[in-house]
Design an enzyme around this catalytic site. Sequence first.
Site, mmCIF file in Angstrom:
data_model
loop_
_atom_site.group_PDB
_atom_site.id
_atom_site.type_symbol
_atom_site.label_atom_id
_atom_site.label_comp_id
_atom_site.label_asym_id
_atom_site.label_seq_id
_atom_site.Cartn_x
_atom_site.Cartn_y
_atom_site.Cartn_z
ATOM 1 N N HIS A 16 28.707 -66.581 -3.386
ATOM 2 C CA HIS A 16 27.613 -66.440 -3.010
ATOM 3 C C HIS A 16 26.575 -67.655 -3.107
ATOM 4 O O HIS A 16 25.244 -67.790 -2.809
ATOM 5 C CB HIS A 16 26.579 -64.997 -3.607
ATOM 6 C CG HIS A 16 27.978 -64.559 -3.003
ATOM 7 N ND1 HIS A 16 27.973 -62.975 -1.957
ATOM 8 C CD2 HIS A 16 28.973 -62.962 -3.788
ATOM 9 C CE1 HIS A 16 28.989 -62.670 -1.992
ATOM 10 N NE2 HIS A 16 28.800 -62.244 -2.877
ATOM 11 N N HIS A 49 37.298 -66.473 -2.811
ATOM 12 C CA HIS A 49 37.336 -65.732 -1.620
ATOM 13 C C HIS A 49 37.359 -66.697 -0.702
ATOM 14 O O HIS A 49 36.529 -66.697 0.324
ATOM 15 C CB HIS A 49 36.553 -64.670 -1.443
ATOM 16 C CG HIS A 49 36.939 -63.623 -0.874
ATOM 17 N ND1 HIS A 49 36.895 -62.022 -0.652
ATOM 18 C CD2 HIS A 49 37.970 -63.378 -0.116
ATOM 19 C CE1 HIS A 49 38.380 -61.426 -0.317
ATOM 20 N NE2 HIS A 49 38.086 -62.669 0.401
ATOM 21 N N ARG A 55 32.688 -66.847 5.834
ATOM 22 C CA ARG A 55 31.350 -66.495 6.292
ATOM 23 C C ARG A 55 30.508 -67.210 4.327
ATOM 24 O O ARG A 55 29.129 -67.695 4.764
ATOM 25 C CB ARG A 55 31.078 -65.348 6.047
ATOM 26 C CG ARG A 55 31.366 -64.645 4.205
ATOM 27 C CD ARG A 55 31.269 -62.997 4.199
ATOM 28 N NE ARG A 55 31.591 -62.743 6.023
ATOM 29 C CZ ARG A 55 31.821 -60.753 5.675
ATOM 30 N NH1 ARG A 55 31.740 -59.962 3.941
ATOM 31 N NH2 ARG A 55 32.670 -60.480 6.378
ATOM 32 N N GLU A 79 41.242 -65.992 -4.282
ATOM 33 C CA GLU A 79 41.273 -64.229 -3.512
ATOM 34 C C GLU A 79 41.423 -64.437 -1.910
ATOM 35 O O GLU A 79 41.203 -66.026 -1.496
ATOM 36 C CB GLU A 79 39.937 -63.478 -3.296
ATOM 37 C CG GLU A 79 39.446 -63.442 -4.944
ATOM 38 C CD GLU A 79 38.232 -62.518 -4.860
ATOM 39 O OE1 GLU A 79 37.757 -62.202 -3.281
ATOM 40 O OE2 GLU A 79 38.014 -62.568 -6.476
ATOM 41 N N GLU A 164 45.002 -56.446 -9.959
ATOM 42 C CA GLU A 164 43.171 -56.190 -10.333
ATOM 43 C C GLU A 164 43.077 -54.904 -9.946
ATOM 44 O O GLU A 164 42.682 -54.288 -8.640
ATOM 45 C CB GLU A 164 42.344 -57.934 -9.774
ATOM 46 C CG GLU A 164 41.008 -57.697 -9.874
ATOM 47 C CD GLU A 164 40.524 -59.096 -9.289
ATOM 48 O OE1 GLU A 164 40.887 -59.960 -9.727
ATOM 49 O OE2 GLU A 164 39.294 -58.375 -8.853
ATOM 50 N N HIS A 205 34.380 -56.359 -9.362
ATOM 51 C CA HIS A 205 33.833 -55.796 -7.577
ATOM 52 C C HIS A 205 32.799 -54.935 -8.473
ATOM 53 O O HIS A 205 32.811 -53.863 -9.152
ATOM 54 C CB HIS A 205 34.636 -54.587 -7.080
ATOM 55 C CG HIS A 205 33.828 -55.551 -5.718
ATOM 56 N ND1 HIS A 205 33.163 -54.431 -5.482
ATOM 57 C CD2 HIS A 205 34.395 -56.255 -4.671
ATOM 58 C CE1 HIS A 205 32.901 -54.766 -4.391
ATOM 59 N NE2 HIS A 205 33.823 -55.941 -3.637
#
Length: 252
Positions: A16, A49, A55, A79, A164, A205
């Site tokens: 992020h 990831h 994105r 990931e 995971e 997560h």
Amino acid sequence: MSVEKLIPRLGVNIDHVATLRQARGENYPSIVEAAQIALNQGAEQITIHLREDRRHIQDTDVEAVLLVTKKFGKPLNLEMGCNDEIIDIAIATNPDWICLVPENRQERTTEGGLNIIDQEQFEHVQKTCKKLKENIKNVRISLFVEADSATLEKAATLPIDAVEIHTGDFAKAHLNGESTKTHLETYELAHNIVKRARLGFHAGHGLTDESVKPLLEQGLFEEYNIGHWIICQAVFEGLGNVIKKLADQMKG
Ligand code: PXP
């Protein structure tokens, strides 16, 4: 006889930071700086990831973050979905760990574990694991899965090193003040299966500093990959300082 206490590893997911960068198309905030800060402050691993739709993390970020993790002597956990283009990038960059996740372009974030009960998907994951193991020296693979017995028994037949466990539903229940007892019991059973198969037991997560507490108390997971909450919290722990500095600068 004293029982040795497990000290779990914190993997910091910095996706992020790239989300913020991509929102403006600038070259800041720097993903490299984020990785350095995380490792300087006690993270044991950096997780990113590389999504098919790019994105947040971009292809060049993978190389750049890998250079940082190598400098610190810590692992990079990449990931990724079982997608040919991404598999080729992974093979070209040699991450230490790969966490295979399901990927769907419409989702806001990974919504659950891999469905390896489905034979077609199982074979696709199996083929991907073999290709990665054959082409990346010493790579270790984890599978992002739900904590159900049938899935874990099937995962144990694959050439992997860890699972995971998707903790998203547990984390949401915790956030909503609902009981998490069933989730914790499920993790206990899952841990038995995973340890019998001699695999690592990781979690990830939706976790926050609060929802990770009962998991740390339970002491089953060896590794936690946490991202979104860390970046959100960093906004508030940093916002005041940044505004004060700028306001002071303007006052001369
Ligand atoms: N683990 C996996 C497999 C994920 O897909 C994600 C999200 O990218 C995370 C951990 C981190 O989740 P969160 O950002 O919600 O902490």
